[in-house]
Motif scaffolding. Structure first.
Motif, short mmCIF file in Angstrom:
data_model
loop_
_atom_site.label_atom_id
_atom_site.label_comp_id
_atom_site.label_asym_id
_atom_site.label_seq_id
_atom_site.Cartn_x
_atom_site.Cartn_y
_atom_site.Cartn_z
N ALA A 189 0.83 -1.21 0.00
CA ALA A 189 0.00 0.00 0.00
C ALA A 189 0.87 1.25 0.00
CB ALA A 189 -0.94 -0.01 1.20
N ALA A 190 1.96 1.21 0.76
CA ALA A 190 2.84 2.38 0.84
C ALA A 190 3.41 2.71 -0.54
CB ALA A 190 3.96 2.13 1.83
N ARG A 191 3.75 1.67 -1.32
CA ARG A 191 4.26 1.91 -2.68
C ARG A 191 3.20 2.60 -3.55
NH1 ARG A 191 8.69 -1.36 -4.50
NH2 ARG A 191 9.37 -2.86 -2.95
N TRP A 192 1.95 2.11 -3.44
CA TRP A 192 0.89 2.66 -4.30
C TRP A 192 0.51 4.07 -3.85
CZ3 TRP A 192 -2.62 -2.38 -4.01
CH2 TRP A 192 -1.89 -3.44 -4.54
N ILE A 193 0.52 4.29 -2.53
CA ILE A 193 0.21 5.63 -2.02
C ILE A 193 1.30 6.61 -2.47
CG2 ILE A 193 0.06 7.01 0.10
CD1 ILE A 193 -1.36 4.53 1.37
N ARG A 194 2.53 6.12 -2.53
CA ARG A 194 3.62 6.98 -3.03
C ARG A 194 3.35 7.41 -4.47
NH1 ARG A 194 8.11 3.59 -2.43
NH2 ARG A 194 7.47 3.43 -0.24
N GLU A 195 2.80 6.51 -5.28
CA GLU A 195 2.46 6.90 -6.67
C GLU A 195 1.37 7.95 -6.68
OE1 GLU A 195 3.86 3.33 -9.57
OE2 GLU A 195 1.73 3.26 -9.02
N TRP A 196 0.42 7.84 -5.78
CA TRP A 196 -0.64 8.83 -5.66
C TRP A 196 -0.08 10.19 -5.21
CZ3 TRP A 196 -5.21 10.64 -6.73
CH2 TRP A 196 -5.83 11.57 -5.88
N GLU A 197 0.82 10.14 -4.26
CA GLU A 197 1.32 11.41 -3.70
C GLU A 197 2.38 12.06 -4.59
OE1 GLU A 197 0.53 10.65 1.06
OE2 GLU A 197 2.55 10.35 0.27
N GLN A 198 3.23 11.22 -5.21
CA GLN A 198 4.38 11.79 -5.93
C GLN A 198 4.32 11.58 -7.43
OE1 GLN A 198 7.86 10.14 -4.02
NE2 GLN A 198 7.06 10.62 -1.99
N GLY A 207 -5.67 7.47 -11.35
CA GLY A 207 -7.07 7.84 -11.15
C GLY A 207 -7.90 6.70 -10.58
N HIS A 208 -7.28 5.50 -10.49
CA HIS A 208 -7.92 4.37 -9.82
C HIS A 208 -6.84 3.36 -9.44
CE1 HIS A 208 -8.44 1.44 -13.47
NE2 HIS A 208 -7.63 2.40 -13.84
N ILE A 209 -7.26 2.34 -8.70
CA ILE A 209 -6.36 1.26 -8.28
C ILE A 209 -6.76 0.03 -9.06
CG2 ILE A 209 -5.59 -0.16 -6.33
CD1 ILE A 209 -6.88 2.16 -4.52
N LYS A 210 -5.83 -0.52 -9.85
CA LYS A 210 -6.15 -1.72 -10.62
C LYS A 210 -5.46 -2.91 -9.98
CE LYS A 210 -7.51 -4.50 -13.91
NZ LYS A 210 -7.06 -4.52 -15.31
N ILE A 211 -6.26 -3.87 -9.54
CA ILE A 211 -5.69 -5.13 -9.07
C ILE A 211 -6.32 -6.28 -9.85
CG2 ILE A 211 -5.18 -4.28 -6.73
CD1 ILE A 211 -7.69 -5.81 -5.77
N ASP A 224 -6.34 -6.57 0.30
CA ASP A 224 -6.12 -5.85 1.56
C ASP A 224 -5.33 -4.56 1.34
OD1 ASP A 224 -7.46 -7.91 2.77
OD2 ASP A 224 -5.68 -8.85 3.63
N ALA A 225 -4.31 -4.65 0.49
CA ALA A 225 -3.51 -3.45 0.19
C ALA A 225 -4.38 -2.40 -0.51
CB ALA A 225 -2.30 -3.82 -0.68
N ALA A 226 -5.22 -2.86 -1.42
CA ALA A 226 -6.09 -1.92 -2.15
C ALA A 226 -7.05 -1.23 -1.19
CB ALA A 226 -6.87 -2.67 -3.23
N ALA A 227 -7.52 -1.97 -0.17
CA ALA A 227 -8.43 -1.36 0.81
C ALA A 227 -7.72 -0.24 1.58
CB ALA A 227 -8.97 -2.43 1.76
N ILE A 228 -6.47 -0.50 1.94
CA ILE A 228 -5.70 0.53 2.66
C ILE A 228 -5.56 1.77 1.79
CG2 ILE A 228 -3.43 1.11 3.61
CD1 ILE A 228 -3.12 -1.91 4.30
N VAL A 229 -5.19 1.56 0.53
CA VAL A 229 -4.94 2.70 -0.36
C VAL A 229 -6.24 3.45 -0.66
CG1 VAL A 229 -4.02 3.40 -2.61
CG2 VAL A 229 -2.97 1.50 -1.38
N SER A 230 -7.31 2.72 -0.86
CA SER A 230 -8.59 3.37 -1.14
C SER A 230 -9.06 4.21 0.04
CB SER A 230 -9.63 2.32 -1.51
OG SER A 230 -10.88 2.93 -1.77
N ALA A 270 -12.20 -5.38 5.03
CA ALA A 270 -10.93 -4.72 5.36
C ALA A 270 -11.12 -3.21 5.56
CB ALA A 270 -9.91 -4.99 4.25
N GLY A 271 -12.35 -2.75 5.49
CA GLY A 271 -12.61 -1.34 5.78
C GLY A 271 -12.78 -0.48 4.55
N GLY A 272 -12.75 -1.09 3.36
CA GLY A 272 -12.98 -0.32 2.14
C GLY A 272 -14.45 0.03 2.01
N SER A 273 -14.73 1.15 1.39
CA SER A 273 -16.11 1.53 1.13
C SER A 273 -16.61 0.73 -0.08
CB SER A 273 -16.19 3.03 0.83
OG SER A 273 -17.43 3.33 0.22
#
Ligand SMILES: [Zn+2]
Length: 361
Positions: free
Chosen positions: A158-167, A177-181, A202-208, A235-238
């Protein structure tokens, strides 16, 4: 446009100024919940920057511009030429624009030929609003997963994917613009997702939860599709942030269950079967679940390694064949608009996820 969307900024509303800069919101669009200037509600992140979802227009939520099936170890920028891919694919995208299509979600994941440089240039040259993705594809028996996908925790992925979102992705500054798994077929008795596929969900849920991005999940069959959706929600995703792709073959019963869970049912195989088969899949869902359906073709693409990109399936079936067939069958224009304009806008609009809280990831 680059914006780093930290939790603090979201909580303070400080990011709102950046999101609203240079954009105008169309008011009264029924697809859009009301939104204050303090909110990122209703923005879609395209490869050229955020736009109000109300401008996404007639949209295709699951298509591909380019794919490279060499595998995670072999693929890379050395395998294709950006100018050539743009030259070959541009006429296909221009044909879409002539048909009134405006939104285009590119569902090619990392390690299968995702290249924001190609998508950016095509967006500039065609006027399409194109989205790219973050995330990993665990379908096809995991051959498109990098080795670290097996060794890292969901939090590390998730941290890797969030980094792509942030940077931004790689060196492009382009944000997803979305998370593809992707997940393979569920196996065993009782059938369940593989460990690595479950980890991707689970990682996608964290990132979402952290970013408000929606997940597009390639699914290997009905059981895997439903289990992925259920796991994401647990996992807490909407639920409204999760799209079960390739639902065409999942059967009405599973599609109803996915919709009742609050997730999106993506009928994205249009053009791959007889018209009657597509109608028979869609129509039983229309009365109660029209607000949870997405229509696309999973078409395209420039196939890396083949001369001139090989045989490319165009993106015209939906506008030229399927929508006219719906009209002939008396489906109301408002329903068609919901399926093709309002639903994609709602599905991909970023929401300030309720889970962005002090205890969030
Ligand atoms: Zn696809």
């Amino acid at each position: 446009m680059r914006l780093s969307l930290t939790r603090r900024e979201v909580l303070c509303g400080a990011v709102a100024v950046g999101w609203q800069t240079g954009t105008t919101r169309a008011s009264g669009d029924p697809a859009m919940p009301s939104s204050s200037p303090q909110s990122i509600h209703g923005m879609i992140q395209t490869v050229l920057g955020p736009i109000p979802a109300s401008q996404f227009g007639l949209a295709l939520p699951h298509e591909h511009v380019m794919c490279d099936f060499a595998g995670a170890e072999q693929t890379g920028r050395h395998r294709w030429n950006v100018a050539e891919v743009v030259r070959v694919m541009k006429p296909f995208l221009q044909a879409l624009r002539r048909r009134g299509v405006r939104g285009f979600v590119d569902c090619t994941p990392a390690f299968i030929g995702r290249d924001p440089r190609v998508l950016q240039q095509l967006a500039r040259e065609t006027g399409l609003h194109i989205l790219t993705s973050t995330g990993y594809y665990g379908g096809a028996s995991d051959r498109f997963l990098p080795p670290h996908a097996f060794s890292e925790t969901p939090q590390q992925l998730a941290a890797r994917w969030i980094r792509e979102w942030e940077q931004g992705i790689e060196d492009t500054g382009v944000r997803p613009g979305h998370i593809k798994i992707g997940v393979d077929e569920a196996t065993g008795d009782p059938p369940s997702l593989s460990a690595v596929d479950a980890k991707l969900v689970d990682a996608a849920a964290i990132v979402s939860r952290r970013t408000g991005l929606t997940v597009t999940c390639h699914t290997g069959g009905a059981i895997a599709g439903y289990q992925a959706a259920e796991r994401f929600v647990r996992a807490g995703g909407s639920p409204a942030r999760f799209i079960v792709a390739h639902s065409d073959g999942h059967g009405t019963e599973t599609n109803r269950r996915v919709a009742e869970l609050g997730c999106w049912v993506s009928l994205d195989g249009h053009g791959s079967r007889a018209l009657e088969a597509h109608l028979a899949t869609l129509e039983p869902l229309l009365e109660r679940h029209a607000h949870r359906l997405l229509l696309s073709m999973d078409s395209g693409w420039y196939n890396v390694g083949e001369p001139e990109g090989g045989r490319i399936r165009d993106y015209t079936y939906l506008t030229d064949t399927f929508l006219p067939a719906l009209r002939r069958r008396g489906i109301a224009e408002a329903v068609i608009r919901r399926l093709t304009v309002e639903n994609p806008a709602r599905a991909f609009a970023l929401v300030p996820a309720p889970a962005i809280t002090a205890e969030g990831p």
